[in-house]
Design an enzyme around this catalytic site. Structure first.
Site, PDB file in Angstrom:
ATOM      1  N   MET A 107       4.836  -0.723  -2.152  1.00 27.39           N
ATOM      2  CA  MET A 107       4.985  -0.976  -0.715  1.00 27.39           C
ATOM      3  C   MET A 107       5.814  -2.254  -0.514  1.00 27.39           C
ATOM      4  SD  MET A 107       3.204   1.609   0.461  1.00 27.39           S
ATOM      5  CE  MET A 107       1.828   2.666   0.012  1.00 27.39           C
ATOM      6  N   SER A 108       5.323  -3.131   0.350  1.00 26.50           N
ATOM      7  CA  SER A 108       6.133  -4.303   0.699  1.00 26.50           C
ATOM      8  C   SER A 108       6.213  -5.361  -0.387  1.00 26.50           C
ATOM      9  CB  SER A 108       5.605  -4.953   1.970  1.00 26.50           C
ATOM     10  OG  SER A 108       5.955  -4.154   3.066  1.00 26.50           O
ATOM     11  N   MET A 109       5.506  -5.181  -1.491  1.00 28.59           N
ATOM     12  CA  MET A 109       5.756  -6.078  -2.625  1.00 28.59           C
ATOM     13  C   MET A 109       7.206  -5.941  -3.071  1.00 28.59           C
ATOM     14  SD  MET A 109       2.303  -6.166  -4.897  1.00 28.59           S
ATOM     15  CE  MET A 109       2.294  -4.482  -5.497  1.00 28.59           C
TER      16      MET A 109
END
Lengths: 441, 441
Positions: free
Chosen positions: B158-160
């Protein structure tokens, strides 16, 4: 999204769903660009941020399997379609051993359809080679990359996928997990009322089933279109009432004739074999290929397979893999199931494949360049003096094993036309010439 | 394919295109199944040959990002969408060192929103953990897998993903290849007339751009929908005249306010940063991530990224990777750019990130559980006594680095709701408690 666009998208997904030797060339110059001028790096496909429209190869409407775009696409299948990993595991790869011999470049042979001799080196561009690996006495003697491929990327294996599915089946037969004399219907009851039901597993493995199935691309009613629509991983068109996925489609195929009499090269046999294998093992083909082969042969790269709309891997043609890893497959076949000092499957597996299939049944199919050959466990057996056998796929893919010379040749290509009848004349005599050269050195 | 189906397909592709902390829950029981009862193995998603209809998770209409299907989907993104490899190369991985400590299971902490203490072990199921790795003094002290994940599979980051894009940018800044004081328009002229044009690269990197962009999912006219439609890798609907791909979309975003004053967490900043990076380096983010990091850190697995319809990787949220490989990222961040005795990037890269961004600008965004923090180079800085900082993604993804404790925690989760405000109360104090435990042992 409009019906026409979506339908085109579904229909064109077929480009990965067939892997037979006949196929329409969708957009091809005449004569086609040569290897140098069609090099995908030179043509700059998919370069730029973003790529300009004329360099885009993405959606099916970009005609991604037409030449010369094909030469980019064969290394980028995962960027176009959903895929399932064939994992190598997480341990260290076992590097191949090397004893390079550049003398191979000068080896000469006479093409089957010509009078003038050609060098090995010249044959590489004539065949639109993307990658070629020659192994002799368990050492890599020759390795070259062209076009879209390098040592760290994967290339579409096309119908060589069939030979890996067939290898898994032969392993299961040798282990006693799969009875190749059983009727298909006894293992996959869903196929009882199909043309496969009364065929034996062996007839499926050797493609001597008699099926009511046409691959005439000029006929819009041909079965190949229904197969392609079923196989597409994309949502079905509204109002579509046909089968969804390989397994539903296979149930619709009827019988035409008597099983076991004639070889008939039909990809649907391999998808049926994939279903049989999965039913017997509880594993899909990608998982089983990883468990049995990829994670145990010291592979350098994961491979992957395309899937249908239910996540079922395309057993008949969906594999992409690294050149060296297919070299490892070749070594396993050359050495009767052993690699890196380890046995991965019983010796009788390869012995059984090498012994070949029904040559009379094969002769009835009329393959000019494969005269005298046969098909066994989804491998092509040449029955030539060297006892060579091969995995083969359209546009020039091959794993060619010559037990007499102790040689494996793996070739990835992106030949402009699909049929290997165009590429065999510059290939089969070249393999023989290299084998003879290596036996002298 | 019908317009409704295709449009739903395009719209739902957004599930991977956003990675912010607000998102509609598409189909969720209330209260949701607990971790044990929502285990994707227990629920049998995609099992069977073929899987029965009620077990299918394939096309977008199967609602693949709704809980509990989400718990299968997070490990299978590549089976649903086209992807680009982030290659580890073909050498041997460098195994992590181990000094396992099961005592961590009994570590107790008090959730931010509760009075009752909870054990670390209990927090794992409370947080719907799929994989968790704790590294202390460069050794793995704790490693667990649940749900869809194991040591040989990949999970959506995801936003990692943003933090890895940000890391690449910080490396380029430290090397002098990228000027973070430059106006975006000077590097990407196509963005001159967009809201990004007058922002500096640093404002993009720290998300202090002032943009006319709404992510109100309840509003069918919200920008997030246009972004999602543009980002979809599938062919656009007939008559669609909007932007195609991340880069075309970004040109349509306007400015709203003054850049540099307030933190605003918007994924489009990261996609703009991806464009800047690609323009400066001539590499797409997947290639650059492989060249600079993945192929040099001893990774065990290839990672991969989703792409738009022009093959551009989703810099803001498209990565899937193995748990241990994100542990290696954590080690690189903990140790200032070194891993396995090798320096991959200048020490100032991490120092710069750890120093943090504009805390006043951050405070204006009002993150309750991140009070006092900041955002720098696409990393979240807690500014707590331990100097901790993190990569974070919806549904509970994190790489949490605690320099004082010499600790890295990597967690993959599939928490029923996207927002980390639900999961932070059982997580942040747990990380602190484990850090203190490890410092005592």
């Amino acid at each position: 999204m409009s019906a026409p666009i979506c339908n085109a998208l579904v229909a064109l997904t077929l480009v990965l769903a067939f892997s037979v030797d006949i196929r329409p060339v969708m957009a091809q110059s005449d004569p086609p660009l040569d290897a140098e001028h069609s090099d995908p790096v030179r043509l700059g496909w998919m370069t730029g941020f973003p790529p300009p429209p004329e360099k885009l190869i993405t959606h099916p409407e970009s005609d991604y399997f037409s030449f010369p775009k094909l030469r980019w696409t064969v290394c980028h299948i995962r960027e176009l379609l959903p895929t399932k990993q064939v994992g190598r595991g997480i341990g260290a790869p076992v590097p191949l051993m090397y004893a390079l011999d550049d003398g191979i470049d000068a080896v000469r042979f006479t093409p089957l359809d010509g009078d003038e001799p050609m060098t090995w080196k010249a044959s590489l561009s004539a065949n639109y080679t993307d990658g070629i690996l020659i192994i002799h006495k368990d050492r890599v003697v020759y390795e070259r990359y062209f076009g879209c491929l390098d040592e760290m990327s994967q290339h579409a294996a096309m119908s060589m996928t069939k030979s890996l599915t067939g290898l898994l089946a032969e392993i299961l037969v040798a282990e006693g997990t799969l009875d190749d004399t059983a009727k298909v219907a006894t293992l996959v009851p869903e196929l009882s009322h199909s043309g496969f039901g009364e065929a034996t597993v062996r007839q499926v493995m050797d493609m001597t089933t008699a099926l009511d199935y046409s691959e005439d691309y000029a006929d819009p009613e041909a079965d190949i279109w229904a197969y392609s629509a079923a196989a597409s991983p994309l949502p079905k068109p509204e109002g579509y009432e046909g089968p969804n996925g390989y397994f539903e489609y296979l149930q619709t195929v009827g019988q035409d004739g008597v099983h076991g009499q004639s070889f008939g090269y039909r990809t649907i046999n391999t998808d049926t074999l994939g279903w049989i294998i999965s039913r017997v093992t509880g594993r899909n083909i990608a998982e089983l290929l990883s468990e049995r082969i990829w994670s145990r042969m010291g592979a350098e790269q994961d491979a992957y397979m395309t899937i249908d709309g239910k996540g079922i891997p395309f057993a008949g043609g969906g594999l992409s893999a690294g050149l060296r890893d297919l070299g490892r497959i070749g070594l396993l076949m050359l050495n009767g199931g052993e690699i890196n000092g380890q046995r991965l499957f019983p010796e009788e597996v390869v012995a059984n494949i090498r012994a070949g299939g029904d040559r009379e049944a094969f002769a009835r199919a009329g393959y000019a360049t494969l005269d005298g050959g046969s098909y066994r466990g989804m491998w092509w057996i040449f029955h030539n003096p060297h006892g060579a056998f091969a995995a083969r796929g359209v546009h020039g893919q091959t794993i060619y094993v010559d037990p007499t010379a102790g040689m494996v040749i793996v070739r990835f290509s992106s030949f402009p036309t699909a049929s290997n009848t165009k590429i065999d004349p510059n290939s089969l005599p070249a393999y023989q010439a290299v084998a003879e050269y290596l036996m002298r050195h």
